[in-house]
Design an enzyme around this catalytic site. Sequence first.
Site, mmCIF file in Angstrom:
data_model
loop_
_atom_site.group_PDB
_atom_site.id
_atom_site.type_symbol
_atom_site.label_atom_id
_atom_site.label_comp_id
_atom_site.label_asym_id
_atom_site.label_seq_id
_atom_site.Cartn_x
_atom_site.Cartn_y
_atom_site.Cartn_z
ATOM 1 N N THR A 184 0.666 2.130 8.141
ATOM 2 C CA THR A 184 -0.684 1.954 8.170
ATOM 3 C C THR A 184 -0.948 1.723 6.469
ATOM 4 O OG1 THR A 184 -1.264 3.433 9.196
ATOM 5 C CG2 THR A 184 -3.217 2.474 7.900
ATOM 6 N N ASP A 215 -6.916 8.130 13.151
ATOM 7 C CA ASP A 215 -7.668 8.544 11.969
ATOM 8 C C ASP A 215 -8.481 7.535 11.199
ATOM 9 O OD1 ASP A 215 -5.319 8.510 11.505
ATOM 10 O OD2 ASP A 215 -5.605 8.398 9.186
ATOM 11 N N THR A 235 -3.153 7.414 5.710
ATOM 12 C CA THR A 235 -2.059 7.090 6.804
ATOM 13 C C THR A 235 -0.943 8.574 6.908
ATOM 14 O OG1 THR A 235 0.121 6.065 6.635
ATOM 15 C CG2 THR A 235 -0.274 6.591 4.513
HETATM 16 N N1 ASP Z 1 -2.746 6.805 10.431
HETATM 17 C C1 ASP Z 1 -2.987 6.042 11.987
HETATM 18 C C2 ASP Z 1 -3.157 6.086 12.970
HETATM 19 O O1 ASP Z 1 -2.637 7.273 13.814
HETATM 20 C C3 ASP Z 1 -1.107 5.834 11.199
HETATM 21 C C4 ASP Z 1 -0.203 5.633 10.439
HETATM 22 O O2 ASP Z 1 -1.150 5.938 9.359
HETATM 23 O O3 ASP Z 1 0.966 5.203 10.443
HETATM 24 O O4 ASP Z 1 -3.919 5.298 14.158
#
Ligand code: ASP
Length: 327
Positions: A184, A215, A235
């Site tokens: 992310t 999130d 993230t």
């Molecule tokens: N937080 C992101 C999600 O759960 C994934 C990530 O940050 O890599 O969609």
Amino acid sequence: MMSPHIVRMAQKRNPKTLKPSLIVHGGAWNIPDEAVDDCRRGVRRALEIGWEVLMGDGEAIDAVEAAIVSLEDDPTFDAGIGSHLNLDGRVQLDAIMMDGATLKTGAVAAVERVRNPIRLARAVLEKSEHMMLVASGAEKFAAAHGINLVNPDELILERERTAWRRCLEDSHAAEHHLSHEMGTVGAVAIDTGGHMIAATSTGGTCCKFPGRVGDSPLIGCGCYADAEAGGVSCTGHGEGIMKIVMAKMATDLLHDQRVLVHHRKKAGPQSLAQAVADACVRKLAHRAHTTGGLILLDSDGLPAAAFNTPRMAYGFVEPEGTFKIAP
Ligand code: ASP
């Protein structure tokens, strides 16, 4: 009459003396050695692009958008092109942008035909009375506001299709992802006028159930900005971050640091910004039993990052103007 706090803010925010600040990230995950250079390159490019805007007296909103577009366009990261596929083998993207002065937010979720969802999040922020639009409604808004709708296949890389097939045949596993398990992206900027913007963009998790939203685009979870406290982008494991509303937790702690006093005494001469970032990640581990990270700028533009994954891709501009890049 202005409260003493607002007067102090106004004094701090003297446009003639204010230095801009910028911090960006490309995800907290188990970044393997062979992906480190790509992550560093992508983070540096995003910083350079955003910093050029800010140094030219440009606005934080333009700096953040430009930095995130460069990360979305970089297939190293799980945002925009190169994002993970969901269970149906389709890319569904989420993004958010929040204005620290007004608390107005633009968020979009589960969009499939927008190459740079951060541009759409900005359009919602600036042009919609609403704060969040999803799926076909978000795409309808995009088309009505001059954002091109693309063929969803344009966002899919063969690398991700292969990983998705392996996950379906076997079971979902990070090893199928050829050094691309997460990623992310996010950015927070303050411009010379004192305006603060925070934003996050993601393809979400691999093999997620169609329609799953994590999130990242949720106000207070994957992103929050309040100029009286700070700006944050998160993230990591979305379902865990949502449990502790991590971005809002960070700005609440920046605003009222009393609960950190004990910890800060133990931690020594650490900035409040860093103590807050660390506290959020501790909470994510202890209360939600999961992994992730965050970047933030406090209301004075002081940067901090924390994570409990093996590595996190992030970078910020140090007060003397040099770029600090990790991992
Ligand atoms: N937080 C992101 C999600 O759960 C994934 C990530 O940050 O890599 O969609």
